[in-house]
Design an enzyme around this catalytic site. Sequence first.
Site, PDB file in Angstrom:
ATOM      1  CE  LYS A  22      -1.737   1.562   3.981  1.00  0.00           C
ATOM      2  NZ  LYS A  22      -1.413   2.973   4.261  1.00  0.00           N
ATOM      3  CG  ASN A  23       2.489   2.739   3.555  1.00  0.00           C
ATOM      4  OD1 ASN A  23       1.317   3.083   3.412  1.00  0.00           O
ATOM      5  ND2 ASN A  23       3.022   2.501   4.737  1.00  0.00           N
ATOM      6  CB  CYS A 117      -3.691   6.406  11.031  1.00  0.00           C
ATOM      7  SG  CYS A 117      -4.598   4.980  10.436  1.00  0.00           S
ATOM      8  NE  ARG A 122       1.250  10.001  10.456  1.00  0.00           N
ATOM      9  CZ  ARG A 122       0.721   8.988   9.806  1.00  0.00           C
ATOM     10  NH1 ARG A 122      -0.488   8.602  10.079  1.00  0.00           N
ATOM     11  NH2 ARG A 122       1.403   8.369   8.871  1.00  0.00           N
ATOM     12  CG  ASP A 305       3.310   1.189   9.429  1.00  0.00           C
ATOM     13  OD1 ASP A 305       3.120   2.062  10.295  1.00  0.00           O
ATOM     14  OD2 ASP A 305       3.255   1.430   8.208  1.00  0.00           O
ATOM     15  NE  ARG A 397      -7.073   5.008   6.280  1.00  0.00           N
ATOM     16  CZ  ARG A 397      -6.917   6.235   6.739  1.00  0.00           C
ATOM     17  NH1 ARG A 397      -7.467   6.589   7.871  1.00  0.00           N
ATOM     18  NH2 ARG A 397      -6.210   7.111   6.080  1.00  0.00           N
TER      19      ARG A 397
HETATM   20  C1  UD1 Z   1       4.914   6.537   6.490  1.00  0.00           C
HETATM   21  C2  UD1 Z   1       3.921   5.406   6.320  1.00  0.00           C
HETATM   22  C3  UD1 Z   1       3.427   4.938   7.674  1.00  0.00           C
HETATM   23  C4  UD1 Z   1       4.608   4.562   8.544  1.00  0.00           C
HETATM   24  C5  UD1 Z   1       5.630   5.686   8.596  1.00  0.00           C
HETATM   25  C6  UD1 Z   1       6.908   5.292   9.315  1.00  0.00           C
HETATM   26  C7  UD1 Z   1       2.931   5.954   4.202  1.00  0.00           C
HETATM   27  C8  UD1 Z   1       1.736   6.452   3.496  1.00  0.00           C
HETATM   28  N1  UD1 Z   1       2.817   5.908   5.534  1.00  0.00           N
HETATM   29  O1  UD1 Z   1       4.216   7.601   7.133  1.00  0.00           O
HETATM   30  O2  UD1 Z   1       2.577   3.824   7.467  1.00  0.00           O
HETATM   31  O3  UD1 Z   1       4.136   4.321   9.861  1.00  0.00           O
HETATM   32  O4  UD1 Z   1       6.002   6.083   7.275  1.00  0.00           O
HETATM   33  O5  UD1 Z   1       7.490   4.182   8.707  1.00  0.00           O
HETATM   34  O6  UD1 Z   1       3.912   5.560   3.624  1.00  0.00           O
HETATM   35  N2  UD1 Z   1       8.144  13.925  10.666  1.00  0.00           N
HETATM   36  C9  UD1 Z   1       8.423  15.258  10.938  1.00  0.00           C
HETATM   37  N3  UD1 Z   1       8.306  16.158   9.918  1.00  0.00           N
HETATM   38  C10 UD1 Z   1       7.938  15.809   8.651  1.00  0.00           C
HETATM   39  C11 UD1 Z   1       7.662  14.436   8.392  1.00  0.00           C
HETATM   40  C12 UD1 Z   1       7.782  13.528   9.414  1.00  0.00           C
HETATM   41  O7  UD1 Z   1       8.766  15.622  12.074  1.00  0.00           O
HETATM   42  O8  UD1 Z   1       7.861  16.681   7.788  1.00  0.00           O
HETATM   43  C13 UD1 Z   1       8.291  12.923  11.742  1.00  0.00           C
HETATM   44  C14 UD1 Z   1       6.962  12.218  12.080  1.00  0.00           C
HETATM   45  O9  UD1 Z   1       6.221  12.953  13.012  1.00  0.00           O
HETATM   46  C15 UD1 Z   1       7.454  10.894  12.618  1.00  0.00           C
HETATM   47  C16 UD1 Z   1       8.714  10.624  11.799  1.00  0.00           C
HETATM   48  O10 UD1 Z   1       9.102  11.874  11.250  1.00  0.00           O
HETATM   49  O11 UD1 Z   1       7.826  11.046  13.973  1.00  0.00           O
HETATM   50  C17 UD1 Z   1       8.531   9.628  10.672  1.00  0.00           C
HETATM   51  O12 UD1 Z   1       7.399   9.976   9.904  1.00  0.00           O
HETATM   52  P1  UD1 Z   1       7.275   9.628   8.348  1.00  0.00           P
HETATM   53  O13 UD1 Z   1       8.321   8.634   7.976  1.00  0.00           O
HETATM   54  O14 UD1 Z   1       7.214  10.900   7.594  1.00  0.00           O
HETATM   55  O15 UD1 Z   1       5.872   8.951   8.281  1.00  0.00           O
HETATM   56  P2  UD1 Z   1       4.821   9.065   7.124  1.00  0.00           P
HETATM   57  O16 UD1 Z   1       5.516   9.278   5.818  1.00  0.00           O
HETATM   58  O17 UD1 Z   1       3.734   9.984   7.523  1.00  0.00           O
END
Ligand code: UD1
Length: 430
Positions: A22-23, A117, A122, A305, A397
């Site tokens: 999915k991701n 979620c 985030r 995850d 989802r």
């Molecule tokens: C993606 C996955 C999600 C998974 C996560 C971590 C998708 C659609 N979702 O989520 O299932 O749990 O990776 O493997 O692929 N952060 C910041 N600033 C930013 C972006 C992130 O501080 O601009 C922080 C987040 O709060 C979190 C960490 O970085 O603590 C990792 O987040 P991130 O890898 O970005 O997660 P997602 O891409 O949202």
Amino acid sequence: MERYVIKGGTPLSGEVEVGGAKNAALGLLAAAIMTDEDVTIENLPDVSDINQLIDAIANIGATVTRNDRHTVTINGSTIRSHVVDYEQMRKIRASYYLLGALLGKMSQAEVALPGGCNIGSRPIDQHLKGFRALGADIITDHGMVNAKADILTGSHIFLDVVSVGATINVMLAAVRAEGRTVIENVAKEPHVVDVANMLNSMGANIRGAGTDKIRIQGVPKLHGTVYSTIPDQIEAGTFMCAAAATGGEILIKNVIPRHLESISSKLMEMGCTVIEYDDAVRVKAGDFIRSAKVKTQPYPGFPTDMQPQMAAVMTLAHGSSTITESIFENRFKYVDELNRMGAQVKVESNTAFLTGVGSLEGAEVSAPDLRAGAALVIAGLAAHGFTTVNDILYILRGYERFDEKLRNLGAIITQVDSEKEEQKFKLKAG
Ligand code: UD1
């Protein structure tokens, strides 16, 4: 309301085929709009997150053709809008990939701030930092992010946190920027590599995906491609945990065993036998489950995850286990639900302390998010008696035909949407 009803206590056995990740698919779909030629993506999972992103893409004017349940062809030449509104974004957080893709394609994008979620705050500051470094002006106003550039220019970007979303989004924006972009401290997840591979098959020039540093030489134009999504590491891991928790044995097919190493090695430490084949893994539960310690980390560490599903296994272990969550601050909302089933789990700060109880009792519980929902299903499959898992829209989802795949492994589980159907199932299942 849709829910699963489970009669637990049957060791799962047999074979299951895992779908596309999915991701990864979310990033691939966004990448597909960046050319004016046809892009066909195969092995897409038929889950609501994917279908909603496809709707969002059709909504901005792209031509979307569904070839079959798992294959779609997208043509971005008909896109007439660079605006993705809150209605789309509310449904699916990963519509934010359209920000990077539209910025890269049209030099402007307007996308609502994401929902998704509720597992932590985030933020998307790192995505925006990357876009700014490429020369975009960013304004956030009334819940919308507005990104615009006269011209995108390659840049050197150091991400402050390792973020899957920021890595993919900045990569999307940079592929057509003028000159060379270097992104450091990037995520190394298999889905980051998958998106880079598809973009390269469209004529992009991306090197280093899967390492800490991605180097991109901008190209003026991308072309069409046919690309197949990698298998879903988390769906596979979920079935691995289901085998462990129910004392069963499952052959999980269509996987890349290397992507599962952190999960396989933890389950082996906990007493399971895990045998790797070229594109399958076999998981056989041990005589009992040993306790363990897990700390979530960016890839190749243990995936955040997978921590709820692993917690479900740990509730059944001999002795005390811990899970330390280092990615998201709000990812233990399932603990109260597990405790309703007789588990003994306490959370202090970012660590869950799990005292193994040997067996769980069926109960009525609610899925607080996607992976936690899968964990409650695993707990229900292992528990004595009936478990009802409410709010399964979260589970749908990200898991395709979850109940059907589990039934094929011998599980007694069904999806119902009324009290009457639930009673009927319970009577039949005894
Ligand atoms: C993606 C996955 C999600 C998974 C996560 C971590 C998708 C659609 N979702 O989520 O299932 O749990 O990776 O493997 O692929 N952060 C910041 N600033 C930013 C972006 C992130 O501080 O601009 C922080 C987040 O709060 C979190 C960490 O970085 O603590 C990792 O987040 P991130 O890898 O970005 O997660 P997602 O891409 O949202």
